[in-house]
Motif scaffolding. Structure first.
Motif, mmCIF file in Angstrom:
data_model
loop_
_atom_site.group_PDB
_atom_site.id
_atom_site.type_symbol
_atom_site.label_atom_id
_atom_site.label_comp_id
_atom_site.label_asym_id
_atom_site.label_seq_id
_atom_site.Cartn_x
_atom_site.Cartn_y
_atom_site.Cartn_z
ATOM 1 N N LEU A 786 3.540 6.339 -5.035
ATOM 2 C CA LEU A 786 4.473 6.830 -6.049
ATOM 3 C C LEU A 786 5.664 7.518 -5.389
ATOM 4 O O LEU A 786 6.825 7.276 -5.740
ATOM 5 N N HIS A 787 5.392 8.379 -4.392
ATOM 6 C CA HIS A 787 6.475 9.088 -3.702
ATOM 7 C C HIS A 787 7.351 8.120 -2.904
ATOM 8 O O HIS A 787 8.589 8.250 -2.907
ATOM 9 N N ALA A 788 6.711 7.158 -2.230
ATOM 10 C CA ALA A 788 7.497 6.178 -1.474
ATOM 11 C C ALA A 788 8.393 5.369 -2.403
ATOM 12 O O ALA A 788 9.549 5.090 -2.093
ATOM 13 N N GLU A 789 7.868 5.017 -3.566
ATOM 14 C CA GLU A 789 8.622 4.255 -4.568
ATOM 15 C C GLU A 789 9.860 5.021 -5.030
ATOM 16 O O GLU A 789 10.871 4.427 -5.393
ATOM 17 N N ASN A 790 9.799 6.353 -5.018
ATOM 18 C CA ASN A 790 10.885 7.175 -5.538
ATOM 19 C C ASN A 790 11.669 7.899 -4.452
ATOM 20 O O ASN A 790 12.489 8.763 -4.762
ATOM 21 N N ASP A 791 11.403 7.562 -3.184
ATOM 22 C CA ASP A 791 12.091 8.227 -2.079
ATOM 23 C C ASP A 791 13.380 7.464 -1.755
ATOM 24 O O ASP A 791 13.337 6.299 -1.383
ATOM 25 N N LYS A 881 -2.160 13.328 4.308
ATOM 26 C CA LYS A 881 -2.683 13.622 2.970
ATOM 27 C C LYS A 881 -1.563 13.666 1.938
ATOM 28 O O LYS A 881 -1.647 13.052 0.889
ATOM 29 N N GLU A 882 -0.512 14.398 2.236
ATOM 30 C CA GLU A 882 0.606 14.561 1.318
ATOM 31 C C GLU A 882 1.820 13.811 1.833
ATOM 32 O O GLU A 882 2.090 13.790 3.040
ATOM 33 N N TYR A 883 2.575 13.233 0.919
ATOM 34 C CA TYR A 883 3.762 12.473 1.313
ATOM 35 C C TYR A 883 4.782 13.366 2.019
ATOM 36 O O TYR A 883 5.453 12.937 2.962
ATOM 37 N N ASN A 884 4.892 14.620 1.581
ATOM 38 C CA ASN A 884 5.863 15.521 2.201
ATOM 39 C C ASN A 884 5.563 15.747 3.680
ATOM 40 O O ASN A 884 6.471 15.956 4.484
#
Length: 900
Positions: A786-791, A881-884
């Motif tokens: 989800l984060h990669a899709e919106n980065d 673990k976390e995208y950040n």
């Protein structure tokens, strides 16, 4: 200046949708709608006929019955994105309702003074043009309890009447409209009852702002409305939704400004001693507080997370295992009798209020104001050629920081403006009088009638109030000096100005203003000096765009846009909402799912280059020879490069945004180095405790390493150093393992394919995915995707196929994701691409043996050697673990590659 009335199709559609609700009713006349001297709104249609009209209208406008929530309630909803002219729409609707049906009694109900003034501004600004268009002018007035003759007129008059009032005008029994014992009653009845006999049509402006409480429903019910018509961009209660203009539609059609988000945030701030006051617990026992602070975990990692419930006497340093906080012992948890706000006071004198953050925010505010002023000057130069005045809006954390004895924000603004002004004005210096003249401000009105604090006197406050809330046209005039408007929360809803081109939010609270409200103050299409709207063509290049709003928040872009999208989802819903849940149900039906290739040429080309780099196969050989723990550790520790504690400004231009996602263009970033603040730390003790090695061995290692990076950020350095030493210990097991390229390659089939799969474990990836969806095995993978899709810095990504396997001595290993990232310099505009392979796990620490098995640790170590053998082109990140965390590591890697 007079703003010009426009004939806009979407506004006409919204108006027509309301008019059709009463299609078929008899037109009101003096004879059929006047009873006992009271002129009323009469509708002869029955519930079934009205309901049929509503169903037809919703269907015509493409709104499904479930979304429209059609019912027999006398409620209608019109939903229009902020900045698209909803106030003018419902005013024109009043004209049309009188024209078509002879309805004469209307109430516009507003939640605040700011919105009420905005309605009056719009009516007065367009009344002449509307009169020319329709041939009549309604009697519109602001309700005033001291002028009840106007209310009497409203009740009796045959001419169209519009009464504009706040809910506070009649929301309790002691209000004059509700009083039954008065000498000036209307025909011996309370005015509220007499108004009810007119069956007014009530237009509810921003009804989500307090109009749906039980008390409000009861009070509005006494007005006996023929219909209530709700107008808002953010309805909380939806009933009989007739028309919808979503953020996506308005953005796509160029009906509002395009949005640039220029974020200003702290990076690598583990040494910043930041603390947030999250919650308070107040029951029978003494109050307790929950804080958010930097915790040092058992593995040595520093994490910013919530504490347990804390009481007076608790030491934050002990609670977080972070010695930097040892001077933060709680002395008091208190609720102010005056402000009703909770606060925590520490032994070192620091006081922290609920929903706010400690720390020195002045450097962040300074950079926010610096970028705001730069954007303001740049836009002013371009817009002046087209006769358009540029305005900027600044939301501040508290009034005293602008109006108090030590007006920090006011002084910072003057300082930065004075510094930047010569750059755009041929080296000339601005006078102090000029800097003062360009500033306007509006803060909430006190009960005493004064407009906030007394600086400049009440008369000066009233002058500014008249300008900002009443004199919208005057503020738009280029001869008026005011260019920057400061506010706290009073302008958060209901006030906007078409020529607001920049908005900065300077606050310490982490939920001060909702994102859609924040953005909404500047979304309206701008006007020139003739009062005419100036539109951009849909195909205009961003560099030539006139209608561009720059929002400058003090948070990350991902946080900002995610919250914005969540607010949109809460209103519109989304097919992808909730898709991040982990499903563990067994025996569920497996569906045949088709995976489609992304048609983007950019993604196709980037992925093919990426695959060529990572498709090489390897094999390994093992040899065993002892290595020295101390020398290896010293060598690795001297390679540590702790990133500077910085404040980062980052720009993103949003191309499209909706409930289902966004498309944006990354505009670059710049950083400003900060100084870390920390208390004394025992490096030997901390390293020994976090690695298990003896004091003597630790001392020998420390004596041979460079401590420059330790001084930069001690908590971060200790975490990095401990992790390296633990890795050296683990690598003793794999020290003799050596990978080499075989010459064979993995072949990738670039066609579409189908799989039998549980569709509950699929996440859609239409923007950045190599395929339009991917299968996830865990909630962690789902969130990463989800984060990669919106980065905005991601070009494309792929959940790696199961057949992509790396050989290891303990079995084959299949990494999770392949990611292609881009980096564009803010000033030069040059762009490069970088390749990453990512392994997601329930930890970011390879030494976390609670989250990782020995086999997983071993495979990851082997994978590191595998990708090392491939060369520097593909970077491997594991575990994540976390995208950040991935983003931070990737950014550091990119910086290192660029420097190299």
């Amino acid at each position: 200046m007079e703003l010009q009335l426009e004939d806009l199709k979407y506004q006409d559609e919204a108006i027509e949708s309301v008019i059709k609700v009463f299609d078929g009713t008899e037109k009101n006349t003096f004879d059929n709608s006047c009873i006992d001297g009271i002129r009323s709104n009469i509708c002869k249609l029955n519930n079934e006929e009205i309901l049929k009209n509503i169903e037809n209208i919703a269907e015509e406008n493409g709104i499904h019955a479930d979304i429209a929530n059609i019912s027999e309630e006398n409620d209608l909803c019109v939903e229009m994105e902020t900045g698209t002219g909803k106030t003018l729409v419902y005013l024109k609707t009043i004209y049309e309702l009188y024209k078509h049906y002879g309805f004469t009694k209307f109430i516009i109900l507003v939640p605040s003074v700011a919105i009420r003034q905005g309605v009056l501004n719009t009516f007065n600004g367009f009344s002449r043009q509307l009169e020319e268009l329709y041939g009549f002018k309604p009697n519109a007035f602001e309700y005033d309890s001291k002028k009840l003759s106007k209310v009497t007129n409203y009740i009796e008059d045959q001419h169209p009447q519009i009464m504009i009032m706040t809910l506070a005008s009649f929301n309790s029994e002691d209000k004059i409209l509700n009083q039954a014992q008065r000498e000036d009653l209307f025909s011996n009845m309370p005015f509220i009852e007499a108004i009810g006999k007119t069956n007014p049509i009530i237009f509810m402006d921003e009804p989500q702002e307090g109009m749906d409480t039980d008390n409000s429903h009861e009070r509005i019910g006494k007005l006996n409305p023929l219909f209530k018509i709700r107008f808002s961009a953010t309805h909380k209660v939806v009933c009989n939704l007739l028309y919808r203009l979503t953020p996506y539609d308005s953005y796509k059609q160029g009906l509002v400004k395009k949005i640039e988000v220029l974020t200003v945030t702290e990076k690598n701030d583990e040494a910043s001693l930041k603390i947030e006051f999250s919650e308070v617990q107040n029951g029978k026992s003494d109050p307790k507080a929950k804080l958010k602070a930097w915790h040092q975990t058992k593995s040595g990692k520093i994490e910013f997370k919530d504490t347990k419930w804390l009481k007076v006497g608790d030491n934050l340093g002990d609670v977080t295992s972070n010695p930097s906080y040892l001077n933060y012992k709680i002395n008091r948890i208190n609720k102010s009798l005056k402000t009703q706000k909770w606060s925590v006071t520490f032994s070192n004198g620091v006081e922290l209020f609920e929903k706010t953050t400690t720390g020195n925010l002045q450097p962040i505010w300074t950079l926010q104001l610096e970028w705001l002023i730069h954007r303001h000057f740049t836009k002013t130069e371009r817009l002046a050629e087209k006769g358009i005045k540029c305005l900027s809006l600044i939301f501040i954390d508290k009034v005293s920081n602008y109006m108090g004895e030590e007006p920090i924000i006011k002084n910072l603004f003057a300082e930065k403006y004075r510094e930047i002004y010569p750059e755009y004005n041929g080296g000339k210096e601005p006078s102090e009088e000029y800097i003062k003249s360009i500033q306007g401000y509006y803060f909430a009105q006190k009960a005493s009638g004064e407009f906030a604090d007394n600086e400049g006197g009440v008369n000066e406050q009233k002058r500014i109030y008249e300008l900002i809330l009443k004199g919208r046209e005057e503020l738009l005039n280029k001869d008026n000096p005011v260019q920057f408007v400061f506010s706290h929360s009073a302008l958060g809803v209901g006030w906007d100005n078409p020529n607001v081109f920049n908005i900065a939010t300077l606050n310490t609270a982490f939920s001060e203003i909702r994102k859609r409200q924040e953005i909404g103050r500047g979304l309206r299409i701008c006007v020139n000096q003739d009062g005419q709207r100036v539109y951009d063509s849909l195909a205009v290049e961003d560099s030539e765009r006139i209608n561009q709003l720059t929002v400058i928040p003090n948070e990350t872009y991902e946080t900002f846009v995610t919250q914005y999208q969540e607010e949109i989802k809460s209103v519109y819903g989304s097919a992808s909402a909730g898709a991040g849940m982990t499903h563990t149900h067994k025996g569920e039906k497996q569906n045949l799912v088709k995976f489609k290739r992304n048609q983007s040429e950019t993604i196709d080309e980037a992925f093919k280059r990426f695959w060529k780099a990572m498709s090489k196969k390897t094999d390994y050989i093992m040899s065993f020879s002892e290595d020295n723990l101390i020398s290896t550790s010293v060598e690795r520790l001297n390679q540590i490069e702790i990133p500077d504690y910085v404040i980062e400004a980052s720009s993103h231009m949003i191309q499209e945004i909706s409930e289902d996602g966004k498309q944006d263009e990354f505009g670059g970033k710049e950083s400003r180095q900060m100084k870390a603040s920390f208390t004394a730390l025992d490096l030997i003790e901390e390293l020994s405790e976090n690695t298990g090695i003896s004091y003597q061995t630790t001392i020998e290692i420390i004596n041979k390493i460079n401590l420059d990076h330790f001084i930069k950020n001690p908590p971060r350095f200790i975490h990095e150093a401990a992790s390296i030493i633990r890795n050296v210990e683990l690598e003793e097991m794999v020290r003799g393992l050596d990978y080499h390229i075989t010459g064979d390659e993995y072949t990738f089939n670039f066609e579409e394919f189908e799989r039998q799969i549980d569709d509950k474990k699929i996440r859609e990836t239409p923007n950045k995915g190599v395929y339009d969806k991917f299968v996830f095995d865990s909630d962690i993978e789902s969130r990463f995707g989800l984060h990669a899709e919106n980065d905005p810095e991601v070009v494309c990504f792929l959940k790696l196929p199961l057949w992509y396997k790396i050989k290891t001595p303990v079995g084959e290993y299949n990494p999770d994701f392949g990611v292609v990232m881009k980096r564009k310099q803010l000033k030069t505009g040059n762009e490069s691409q970088y390749y990453f392979v990512v392994e997601t796990k329930g930890t970011d620490d390879i030494n976390d043996k609670k989250a990782l098995t020995e086999s997983e640790i071993y495979k990851i170590r082997c994978a590191i050697k595998h990708f090392t053998a491939l060369g520097v082109e593909v970077q491997y990140n594991a575990p994540i673990k976390e995208y950040n965390t991935f983003k931070t590591k990737a950014t550091q890697t990119i910086n290192e590659l660029e420097e190299a």
